[in-house]
Scaffold this motif. Structure first.
Motif, PDB file in Angstrom:
ATOM      1  N   THR A   1      45.274  43.902-124.007  1.00 27.82           N
ATOM      2  CA  THR A   1      45.228  45.335-124.618  1.00 27.82           C
ATOM      3  C   THR A   1      43.807  46.005-124.310  1.00 27.82           C
ATOM      4  N   ALA A   2      42.844  44.945-124.419  1.00 30.39           N
ATOM      5  CA  ALA A   2      41.612  45.395-124.401  1.00 30.39           C
ATOM      6  C   ALA A   2      41.067  45.737-122.956  1.00 30.39           C
ATOM      7  N   PHE A   3      41.618  44.810-121.959  1.00 27.67           N
ATOM      8  CA  PHE A   3      41.564  45.301-120.566  1.00 27.67           C
ATOM      9  C   PHE A   3      42.095  46.320-120.220  1.00 27.67           C
ATOM     10  N   VAL A   4      43.231  46.653-120.481  1.00 23.88           N
ATOM     11  CA  VAL A   4      44.160  47.862-120.099  1.00 23.88           C
ATOM     12  C   VAL A   4      43.216  49.124-120.676  1.00 23.88           C
ATOM     13  N   LYS A   5      42.652  48.950-121.953  1.00 21.34           N
ATOM     14  CA  LYS A   5      41.881  50.231-122.514  1.00 21.34           C
ATOM     15  C   LYS A   5      40.699  50.248-121.839  1.00 21.34           C
ATOM     16  N   GLU A   6      40.030  49.321-121.454  1.00 25.59           N
ATOM     17  CA  GLU A   6      38.610  49.040-120.951  1.00 25.59           C
ATOM     18  C   GLU A   6      38.621  49.802-119.429  1.00 25.59           C
ATOM     19  N   HIS A   7      39.916  49.454-118.592  1.00 23.23           N
ATOM     20  CA  HIS A   7      39.842  49.395-117.315  1.00 23.23           C
ATOM     21  C   HIS A   7      41.278  50.178-116.932  1.00 23.23           C
ATOM     22  N   PRO A   8      41.531  51.028-117.331  1.00 24.48           N
ATOM     23  CA  PRO A   8      42.939  51.760-116.988  1.00 24.48           C
ATOM     24  C   PRO A   8      43.091  52.038-115.309  1.00 24.48           C
ATOM     25  N   VAL A   9      42.157  52.486-114.796  1.00 24.27           N
ATOM     26  CA  VAL A   9      42.311  52.597-113.375  1.00 24.27           C
ATOM     27  C   VAL A   9      42.371  51.313-112.660  1.00 24.27           C
ATOM     28  N   ALA A  10      41.780  50.306-113.063  1.00 27.11           N
ATOM     29  CA  ALA A  10      42.083  48.974-112.466  1.00 27.11           C
ATOM     30  C   ALA A  10      43.233  48.423-112.580  1.00 27.11           C
ATOM     31  N   THR A  11      43.883  48.955-113.752  1.00 21.83           N
ATOM     32  CA  THR A  11      44.994  48.270-113.936  1.00 21.83           C
ATOM     33  C   THR A  11      46.110  48.945-113.087  1.00 21.83           C
ATOM     34  N   VAL A  12      46.072  50.081-112.947  1.00 20.88           N
ATOM     35  CA  VAL A  12      47.007  50.910-111.913  1.00 20.88           C
ATOM     36  C   VAL A  12      46.787  50.389-110.517  1.00 20.88           C
ATOM     37  N   VAL A  13      45.460  50.362-110.181  1.00 20.33           N
ATOM     38  CA  VAL A  13      44.971  49.796-108.756  1.00 20.33           C
ATOM     39  C   VAL A  13      45.521  48.483-108.522  1.00 20.33           C
ATOM     40  N   GLY A  14      45.526  47.577-109.480  1.00 14.66           N
ATOM     41  CA  GLY A  14      45.712  46.187-109.461  1.00 14.66           C
ATOM     42  C   GLY A  14      47.441  46.163-109.274  1.00 14.66           C
ATOM     43  N   GLY A  15      48.078  46.959-110.069  1.00 18.08           N
ATOM     44  CA  GLY A  15      49.567  46.829-109.747  1.00 18.08           C
ATOM     45  C   GLY A  15      49.906  47.471-108.519  1.00 18.08           C
ATOM     46  N   VAL A  16      49.302  48.606-107.793  1.00 16.75           N
ATOM     47  CA  VAL A  16      49.329  48.763-106.430  1.00 16.75           C
ATOM     48  C   VAL A  16      49.103  47.617-105.668  1.00 16.75           C
ATOM     49  N   ALA A  17      48.158  47.238-105.678  1.00 15.60           N
ATOM     50  CA  ALA A  17      47.552  46.027-104.944  1.00 15.60           C
ATOM     51  C   ALA A  17      48.748  44.731-104.678  1.00 15.60           C
TER      52      ALA A  17
ATOM     53  N   LEU B   1      51.895  50.185-116.550  1.00 19.85           N
ATOM     54  CA  LEU B   1      51.375  51.275-117.713  1.00 19.85           C
ATOM     55  C   LEU B   1      52.404  51.379-118.947  1.00 19.85           C
ATOM     56  N   ALA B   2      53.666  50.950-118.810  1.00 13.78           N
ATOM     57  CA  ALA B   2      54.432  50.928-120.015  1.00 13.78           C
ATOM     58  C   ALA B   2      54.092  49.846-120.806  1.00 13.78           C
ATOM     59  N   TYR B   3      53.647  48.666-120.312  1.00 15.37           N
ATOM     60  CA  TYR B   3      53.354  47.395-121.188  1.00 15.37           C
ATOM     61  C   TYR B   3      52.028  48.001-121.723  1.00 15.37           C
ATOM     62  N   GLY B   4      51.034  48.438-120.943  1.00 14.79           N
ATOM     63  CA  GLY B   4      49.788  48.875-121.734  1.00 14.79           C
ATOM     64  C   GLY B   4      49.830  49.844-122.698  1.00 14.79           C
TER      65      GLY B   4
ATOM     66  N   SER C   1      52.624  50.297-124.486  1.00 14.50           N
ATOM     67  CA  SER C   1      53.191  49.618-125.728  1.00 14.50           C
ATOM     68  C   SER C   1      52.343  48.817-126.379  1.00 14.50           C
ATOM     69  N   LEU C   2      51.284  48.320-125.875  1.00 15.63           N
ATOM     70  CA  LEU C   2      50.396  47.485-126.488  1.00 15.63           C
ATOM     71  C   LEU C   2      49.497  48.321-127.343  1.00 15.63           C
ATOM     72  N   ILE C   3      49.251  49.670-126.883  1.00 13.21           N
ATOM     73  CA  ILE C   3      48.173  50.680-127.637  1.00 13.21           C
ATOM     74  C   ILE C   3      49.023  50.931-128.517  1.00 13.21           C
ATOM     75  N   ASP C   4      50.334  51.325-128.643  1.00 14.34           N
ATOM     76  CA  ASP C   4      51.113  51.681-129.696  1.00 14.34           C
ATOM     77  C   ASP C   4      51.232  50.672-130.637  1.00 14.34           C
ATOM     78  N   SER C   5      51.505  49.412-130.163  1.00 16.00           N
ATOM     79  CA  SER C   5      51.488  48.289-131.195  1.00 16.00           C
ATOM     80  C   SER C   5      50.225  48.256-131.973  1.00 16.00           C
ATOM     81  N   LEU C   6      49.023  48.193-131.383  1.00 17.56           N
ATOM     82  CA  LEU C   6      47.917  48.295-132.040  1.00 17.56           C
ATOM     83  C   LEU C   6      47.741  49.489-133.053  1.00 17.56           C
ATOM     84  N   GLY C   7      48.033  50.681-132.592  1.00 21.39           N
ATOM     85  CA  GLY C   7      48.111  51.715-133.629  1.00 21.39           C
ATOM     86  C   GLY C   7      48.960  51.479-134.637  1.00 21.39           C
ATOM     87  N   ASN C   8      50.226  50.904-134.612  1.00 18.92           N
ATOM     88  CA  ASN C   8      51.076  50.631-135.629  1.00 18.92           C
ATOM     89  C   ASN C   8      50.197  49.607-136.414  1.00 18.92           C
TER      90      ASN C   8
END
Length: 164
Positions: free
Chosen positions: A38-54, A90-93, A95-102
């Protein structure tokens, strides 16, 4: 002496770390992995998307196929896989953010309930202390009044005796 002490301290720290490690459960590891992801996705959203594409591109390039048409088809499939991997990431990220909010809201609610309980207890104690203080004050006034009456009667009796 200092080297021996350092070795002993290091040995103690290692043993303490091993003990903490032994006491951890699978849920502790899962919670830590979730928090890190969750921390990685929040800090690096672009890197997460680029990683998925790679990852999608790598999978697409590894798919074997005879001829140019098959490679194009595999490339399209790889692109589709990359898009799906990105969507999943993205969906996983999300959902993690939603879980943290909850979890944060639930924690806030619990803290609010705890604060209310503490406030209620403090008000009850204040009310009881006020009642006890009133009762003690009333008792002191009554004793003072009784002592005054007895004293005035004794003084009156002494005056009467002295007058005779």
């Amino acid at each position: 002496m200092a080297d021996k002490q350092k070795r002993e301290e290091l040995k103690n720290r290692i043993e303490a770390g091993q003990q903490r490690h032994a006491n951890r459960t699978v849920s502790d590891y899962a919670r830590e992995a979730r928090d890190n992801a969750t921390a990685f996705v929040k800090e690096h959203p672009v890197a997460t998307v680029v990683g998925g594409v790679a990852i999608g591109v790598i999978v697409a390039s590894l798919v074997p196929g005879p001829g140019r048409r098959m490679r194009k088809k595999a490339t399209r499939r790889g692109s589709a896989l990359a898009a799906m991997a990105t969507e999943i990431g993205l969906a996983y990220g999300a959902s993690l953010i939603d879980s943290l909010g909850n979890a944060a809201r639930a924690s806030g609610d619990r803290l609010e309930d705890l604060g209310d309980a503490i406030g209620d207890g403090a008000r009850d104690l204040r009310r009881q202390a006020g009642f006890q203080g009133s009762a003690a004050g009333e008792g002191a006034r009554r004793l003072t009044r009784e002592a005054g009456k007895k004293t005035s009667r004794k003084v009156r009796d002494l005056r009467a005796r002295m007058a005779h």
